[in-house]
Design an enzyme around this catalytic site. Structure first.
Site, PDB file in Angstrom:
ATOM      1  CB  CYS A   1      -0.266   7.229   0.405  1.00 26.49           C
ATOM      2  SG  CYS A   1       0.948   8.552   0.180  1.00 26.49           S
TER       3      CYS A   1
ATOM      4  CG  HIS B   1       0.536   7.108  -4.052  1.00 26.49           C
ATOM      5  ND1 HIS B   1      -0.409   7.540  -3.145  1.00 26.49           N
ATOM      6  CD2 HIS B   1       0.202   5.819  -4.347  1.00 26.49           C
ATOM      7  CE1 HIS B   1      -1.280   6.577  -2.913  1.00 26.49           C
ATOM      8  NE2 HIS B   1      -0.933   5.516  -3.628  1.00 26.49           N
TER       9      HIS B   1
ATOM     10  CG  HIS C   1      -2.880   2.327  -2.829  1.00 25.31           C
ATOM     11  ND1 HIS C   1      -2.715   3.337  -3.754  1.00 25.31           N
ATOM     12  CD2 HIS C   1      -3.951   1.606  -3.271  1.00 25.31           C
ATOM     13  CE1 HIS C   1      -3.638   3.226  -4.705  1.00 25.31           C
ATOM     14  NE2 HIS C   1      -4.398   2.190  -4.438  1.00 25.31           N
TER      15      HIS C   1
END
Length: 351
Positions: A266, A314, A326
């Protein structure tokens, strides 16, 4: 293959944007409304949540690994610089020793009689005065060489001490990397083991349950008025470049610790997207959250980064109209999702 990838990317963008065009109906999740679940879904949903938690732990360990890797690279670079400084200092000392040796050899050739004594014994006042000035200059030059040698030796001691410290840090980071790497593998293996026990229909149903939950979360977030006001405005030119890079990666796999070009984790995706726009940002989601300027959710604009979960494990890039791009987790590909489909910790702005 490249044409097919571009076509897939374009189709994904069209599908996502087709449900984002109306502000009053904005939703970055094209999934249908949640489906009704039976008793069997409860245990299946528990398995899904357990798998999600394992992947989240893997994400935390991945951040630890990436940070240790980043710091190790910095320390390796610092050690190289210190080594070069030590070599340069040693070479400087050798040159100073040669020059001082030349002075000593010159005195030896005069029979060891100091230049001052020779001048005094010459009996010539003019020669004495002229020579005295030369002698003073020579003494000052020798003193400067000795002072410089002392400073250089002190610098070498400092460089050596700093190099030893950096080596210690490097070794500590190496151990941290190994520990984090084992933890990542442990959590991913456990998650994959759980998934492997499911039949194809169960995996499909579990994916639907995940989409249902994301749909509910996204709907609740949009209905909360989080996007009302639109204070953030349009993306900057750098932001548009970052978005162009990030969306071009749609369809590529999540690979932990990866920064492209074949796959991303990510924060690897967000870092490389902003690097493509000419802005260097930290490597991990936690460091991006800690070090980049924070902005209110109500003021975010396309190109900003949304950080998720209380531990900042994240991160995704905001595209506008309630959507992000993402890299979700192992086993998934870079994709577009609802910005509110996960618990938001905050928003940061690289530029």
């Amino acid at each position: 293959m490249h044409r097919r990838h571009r076509a897939t990317t374009a189709l994904a963008l069209i599908c996502a944007l087709s449900v984002l065009v109306l502000p009053g109906q904005a939703s970055a999740d094209p999934a249908p409304p949640p489906s009704a679940g039976g008793e069997g879904d409860k245990s299946l949903d528990q398995v899904r949540r357990e798998i999600d938690e394992l992947y989240r732990k893997a994400a935390v360990a991945t951040d630890a690994y990436n940070l240790a890797e980043d710091q190790a690279q910095d320390q390796s670079g610092e050690i190289v610089k210190l080594a070069r400084s030590i070599v340069a200092g040693e070479q400087r000392i050798e040159k100073l020793k040669d020059r001082l040796g030349a002075q000593a050899r010159a005195q030896y050739r005069t029979g060891g009689v100091p230049r001052s004594a020779q001048l005094m014994l010459s009996g010539n006042p003019d020669l004495f005065l002229r020579g005295a000035g030369q002698l003073k200059q020579g003494q000052q030059a020798v003193k400067r060489m000795l002072d410089e040698m002392t400073r250089t030796q002190e610098d070498l001691r400092t460089y050596s001490k700093d190099a030893s410290t950096e080596w210690t840090k490097l070794e500590a980071n190496r151990k941290r990397k190994e520990k984090a790497q084992k933890e990542v593998k442990k959590q991913i293996d456990a998650a994959e083991k759980l998934e492997s026990r499911l039949e194809a229909k169960e995996r499909e149903r579990m994916l639907q349950l995940e989409r249902d939950e994301q749909y509910r979360a996204q709907s609740a977030w949009l209905n909360s008025g989080a996007l009302k006001g639109g204070k953030g405005g349009a993306a900057t030119s750098q932001g548009r470049q970052a978005i162009t890079y990030a969306t071009a990666q749609i369809g590529k796999p999540y690979i932990w610790g990866a920064e492209g070009p074949g796959g991303f984790d990510c924060s690897g995706l967000t870092q490389q997207a902003w690097a493509a726009a000419g802005r260097d940002i930290p490597r991990t989601s936690q460091e991006q959250w800690r070090l980049l300027p924070k902005v209110p959710v109500s003021a975010m604009r396309p190109g900003d980064l949304i950080v998720y979960f209380s531990d900042a494990s994240h991160i995704g890039m905001y595209l506008g109209d309630g959507a992000i791009v993402h890299a979700p987790r192992p086993g998934r590909n870079v994709t577009i999702a609802g910005a509110g489909s996960m618990p938001i910790l905050g928003v940061v702005r690289p530029g």
